[in-house]
Structure formats: structure tokens, C-alpha cells
Design a protein around this motif. Sequence first.
Motif, PDB file in Angstrom:
ATOM      1  N   LEU A 233       0.826  -1.207   0.000  1.00 37.88           N
ATOM      2  CA  LEU A 233       0.000   0.000   0.000  1.00 37.88           C
ATOM      3  C   LEU A 233       0.860   1.259   0.000  1.00 37.88           C
ATOM      4  N   ILE A 234       1.883   1.288   0.840  1.00 39.41           N
ATOM      5  CA  ILE A 234       2.749   2.470   0.924  1.00 39.41           C
ATOM      6  C   ILE A 234       3.519   2.654  -0.375  1.00 39.41           C
ATOM      7  N   SER A 235       3.967   1.549  -0.966  1.00 43.71           N
ATOM      8  CA  SER A 235       4.687   1.626  -2.236  1.00 43.71           C
ATOM      9  C   SER A 235       3.792   2.186  -3.336  1.00 43.71           C
ATOM     10  N   ARG A 236       2.549   1.713  -3.403  1.00 47.05           N
ATOM     11  CA  ARG A 236       1.623   2.204  -4.432  1.00 47.05           C
ATOM     12  C   ARG A 236       1.298   3.678  -4.217  1.00 47.05           C
ATOM     13  N   ALA A 237       1.139   4.077  -2.955  1.00 47.25           N
ATOM     14  CA  ALA A 237       0.841   5.482  -2.655  1.00 47.25           C
ATOM     15  C   ALA A 237       2.008   6.377  -3.065  1.00 47.25           C
ATOM     16  N   ALA A 238       3.230   5.932  -2.781  1.00 47.13           N
ATOM     17  CA  ALA A 238       4.408   6.718  -3.158  1.00 47.13           C
ATOM     18  C   ALA A 238       4.484   6.898  -4.662  1.00 47.13           C
ATOM     19  N   ARG A 239       4.179   5.833  -5.377  1.00 39.34           N
ATOM     20  CA  ARG A 239       4.235   5.904  -6.840  1.00 39.34           C
ATOM     21  C   ARG A 239       3.130   6.807  -7.381  1.00 39.34           C
ATOM     22  N   ALA A 240       1.933   6.652  -6.836  1.00 38.34           N
ATOM     23  CA  ALA A 240       0.802   7.448  -7.325  1.00 38.34           C
ATOM     24  C   ALA A 240       0.973   8.927  -7.022  1.00 38.34           C
ATOM     25  N   MET A 241       1.561   9.230  -5.851  1.00 35.43           N
ATOM     26  CA  MET A 241       1.695  10.626  -5.418  1.00 35.43           C
ATOM     27  C   MET A 241       3.032  11.223  -5.829  1.00 35.43           C
ATOM     28  N   LYS A 242       3.872  10.391  -6.473  1.00 33.75           N
ATOM     29  CA  LYS A 242       5.183  10.838  -6.960  1.00 33.75           C
ATOM     30  C   LYS A 242       6.053  11.410  -5.831  1.00 33.75           C
ATOM     31  N   VAL A 243       6.196  10.614  -4.788  1.00 27.18           N
ATOM     32  CA  VAL A 243       7.106  10.966  -3.688  1.00 27.18           C
ATOM     33  C   VAL A 243       8.099   9.831  -3.501  1.00 27.18           C
ATOM     34  N   GLY A 244       9.136  10.081  -2.736  1.00 29.25           N
ATOM     35  CA  GLY A 244      10.167   9.092  -2.509  1.00 29.25           C
ATOM     36  C   GLY A 244       9.722   8.001  -1.563  1.00 29.25           C
ATOM     37  N   LEU A 245      10.352   6.838  -1.691  1.00 29.54           N
ATOM     38  CA  LEU A 245      10.084   5.708  -0.806  1.00 29.54           C
ATOM     39  C   LEU A 245      11.395   5.050  -0.419  1.00 29.54           C
ATOM     40  N   PHE A 246      11.639   4.964   0.877  1.00 29.29           N
ATOM     41  CA  PHE A 246      12.771   4.165   1.357  1.00 29.29           C
ATOM     42  C   PHE A 246      12.214   2.817   1.791  1.00 29.29           C
ATOM     43  N   PRO A 247      12.602   1.717   1.122  1.00 31.90           N
ATOM     44  CA  PRO A 247      12.021   0.400   1.390  1.00 31.90           C
ATOM     45  C   PRO A 247      12.674  -0.289   2.592  1.00 31.90           C
ATOM     46  N   ARG A 248      12.391   0.234   3.777  1.00 35.70           N
ATOM     47  CA  ARG A 248      13.024  -0.298   4.982  1.00 35.70           C
ATOM     48  C   ARG A 248      12.745  -1.789   5.161  1.00 35.70           C
ATOM     49  N   PHE A 249      11.514  -2.199   4.834  1.00 37.29           N
ATOM     50  CA  PHE A 249      11.138  -3.607   5.005  1.00 37.29           C
ATOM     51  C   PHE A 249      12.055  -4.517   4.195  1.00 37.29           C
ATOM     52  N   GLU A 250      12.271  -4.190   2.924  1.00 37.65           N
ATOM     53  CA  GLU A 250      13.129  -5.020   2.078  1.00 37.65           C
ATOM     54  C   GLU A 250      14.584  -4.955   2.502  1.00 37.65           C
ATOM     55  N   VAL A 251      15.017  -3.788   2.947  1.00 41.38           N
ATOM     56  CA  VAL A 251      16.406  -3.647   3.407  1.00 41.38           C
ATOM     57  C   VAL A 251      16.666  -4.559   4.607  1.00 41.38           C
ATOM     58  N   MET A 252      15.766  -4.514   5.591  1.00 41.36           N
ATOM     59  CA  MET A 252      15.966  -5.321   6.800  1.00 41.36           C
ATOM     60  C   MET A 252      15.736  -6.806   6.525  1.00 41.36           C
ATOM     61  N   LYS A 253      14.853  -7.099   5.598  1.00 39.99           N
ATOM     62  CA  LYS A 253      14.643  -8.495   5.199  1.00 39.99           C
ATOM     63  C   LYS A 253      15.912  -9.065   4.598  1.00 39.99           C
ATOM     64  N   GLU A 254      16.610  -8.239   3.827  1.00 39.14           N
ATOM     65  CA  GLU A 254      17.884  -8.686   3.250  1.00 39.14           C
ATOM     66  C   GLU A 254      18.931  -8.937   4.337  1.00 39.14           C
ATOM     67  N   TRP A 255      18.948  -8.085   5.371  1.00 39.08           N
ATOM     68  CA  TRP A 255      19.869  -8.333   6.489  1.00 39.08           C
ATOM     69  C   TRP A 255      19.658  -9.738   7.048  1.00 39.08           C
ATOM     70  N   HIS A 256      18.403 -10.080   7.270  1.00 41.59           N
ATOM     71  CA  HIS A 256      18.085 -11.333   7.950  1.00 41.59           C
ATOM     72  C   HIS A 256      18.162 -12.543   7.025  1.00 41.59           C
ATOM     73  N   ASN A 257      17.568 -12.450   5.853  1.00 40.76           N
ATOM     74  CA  ASN A 257      17.463 -13.617   4.977  1.00 40.76           C
ATOM     75  C   ASN A 257      18.698 -13.844   4.121  1.00 40.76           C
ATOM     76  N   ASP A 258      19.232 -12.784   3.519  1.00 48.44           N
ATOM     77  CA  ASP A 258      20.379 -12.943   2.623  1.00 48.44           C
ATOM     78  C   ASP A 258      21.707 -12.893   3.358  1.00 48.44           C
ATOM     79  N   GLN A 259      21.818 -11.939   4.292  1.00 49.08           N
ATOM     80  CA  GLN A 259      23.063 -11.824   5.046  1.00 49.08           C
ATOM     81  C   GLN A 259      23.111 -12.771   6.244  1.00 49.08           C
ATOM     82  N   ARG A 260      21.990 -13.420   6.531  1.00 49.79           N
ATOM     83  CA  ARG A 260      21.923 -14.428   7.594  1.00 49.79           C
ATOM     84  C   ARG A 260      22.208 -13.862   8.979  1.00 49.79           C
TER      85      ARG A 260
END
Length: 317
Positions: free
Chosen positions: A237-264
Motif C-alpha cells: 500500500l505504501i509503495s503504491r501510494a508513493a508511486r501514485a503521489m510521486k514521492v520518494g520511498l525508502f524500502p526499509r522492510f526489504e532492506v531489513m529483510k535482506e539483512w536477515h534472509n540474505d546476510q543471515r
Amino acid sequence: MCAAVLTRRLCDLRTVVAAALVASVMAGAGPAAAQSANAATPTDVSGESTGQNPSHVAAAKALDAVRSAAQSAGGVFKRVPCASSRKVKFEVSLPHVARRLAAGLPVTIVALGSSSTASYGASTPAFQYPNRLADQLRRHYRNADITVVNQGVGGEDTPEMVKRLKSSVIDLKPDLVIWQLGTNTVVKGGDIEGTRDLLEDGIRKLQATGVDIVLVDPQYVPATTAKEAETNRMVSLISRAARAMKVGLFPRFEVMKEWHNDQRLPFDDFVINDGLHMNDWGYACFAQLLGDCIIQSVDQVKAGIEAEPNILTFRPL
């Protein structure tokens, strides 16, 4: 003046503590280990055994905690995710901030959000994410007058943030607003779909002032992964809103998911024991990556480079 022996010791200890904190912060780190440091063998300020004197033991334990913090503080930014195999690339320009910096004018940034903006779980104010971000931006733009105002209020959902948008944000006349939201709505079982209308209404009010805007979505932590479906809906929802309203989005969820899942990295490496809030290192890395995005976006504008679509992407190098 410190007259008694114990008082002298405490004065010395305060001096050491202050020196350690200042040195670690100036080095780009901080007293992260002070959260859990314990002294195994108490010693006094001179390094000699304190025996069983309770005053000496207390002072020695505190000093040992500071020593432990100082030893580990220098490495706080050297752990894996801060040198991630991926790169957060901020592909939205921040024209208002860029123009202010180019003209040598002061820049005010307001961090709006809940407890993760207030940085609950940080051991000291130096490790609150808005303070870490301010330090990074001031180091990069050495001649600039940059202020970052922390307007995080623990426990708030989007409705409460929108209600105080004028008094907490607009009245401060910011040049950039970093709006963190969504986590409490998910954790508390709030109205996820209703968040979009509130968010877009808030964005419109901010855009009417000409301010640059960056949204920050929920954190990837046990409290949100336990509600996977709801969290994914909020992140989308936040990603779609950012795109529709043409504002920036920092994807904290994906960043932290990468810490845990990819970087172990186990959650304990970047989350405190409540399973929700970040620790010193988590806030520091989040602030650093966010700061990198802001710097890149601002410098693109200053260099006359046109930004691509008004979104922030998370992609491999």
C-alpha cells in the motif's frame, strides 16, 4: 571540586565516560556495547583490585562498561549490512533540498513517525536515527546548516500523525519530510486499507507547501513477520501510494529483510528483545543507508542530472 577519594573517582569516571562518548560519536560510531556490558572482575580507576568496597565496585563496573563500549564502538558500522551486497538507490530527486544547499541556505528536515522514529531502543540520543542522519549529512555537506527534527511519537498510527501534521511538521517549514508509518497499524490490527486515504491526504497537504517527501515503510522484525499477510499489504500500500503521489520511498522492510534472509543475521543483531524496535546498530545502518539515498538524490539535482521515475528502488549492484 572533588574532595573525597570516592568523589574524585566519580569525577574521573564522568570524565572518562564523556570522553568515550565524544570519541565514539566523532568516529562515526557510538556506545552500542553499553547496553549489555558487564564487568567480570571489578577494578578501580587506577586498575587495582577494589576488593569488596561497594562504592569502588560500582564505579569499576561502570568504567569497565565504558571501556567495553569504546572497544566495540569503532566497529559498529563495519558489520555486513552496512556494506551490503545490494544497494538502495534513491531514484527520486529532492529539488527543494538541493536548491537550498546550492544557495547556501539552511535546510530543515522533519522526521515524522512513531517509536522507531523516536528510536525507542537506542542506548543514547546519539544513536537515534534522526541524529545519526543529521551527523552524516553534516559530514557530507560540511558548510551547510542542516537541522533534523525528531517528531516521532511512540504508539502512533497514521490517523494520529495526520492530525498533528500542521503543528508537528508544516509549522516548522521543513525542506524535507521523512514520514515513517504503517508498523503500528499492522501490529495493533488497525485499518490497513484505510491508511491509504489518510496517507494520500497527508501527502497532498505537505506537497502544497512545496516540501520534498520520503516515505519509510515498516521494519522487518519478528513483530511484523508474525503478521506476514497484513505486513505485506501495508508495504504494498505504501509503495503504491508513493508511486501514485510521486514521492520518494525508502524500502526499509526489504532492506531489513535482506539483512536477515540474505546476510543471515539473526534478529538479535539488529533488534532489541521486544522483537519490534531496532538497537543501536540497526538504527545506525538504517540512517546510513537513508542518508546515502538523500545525498545521491540531492547531488544528482546539483549536478543537473535528471532523475528517473519518482520512486526509490532496491536492486542488486
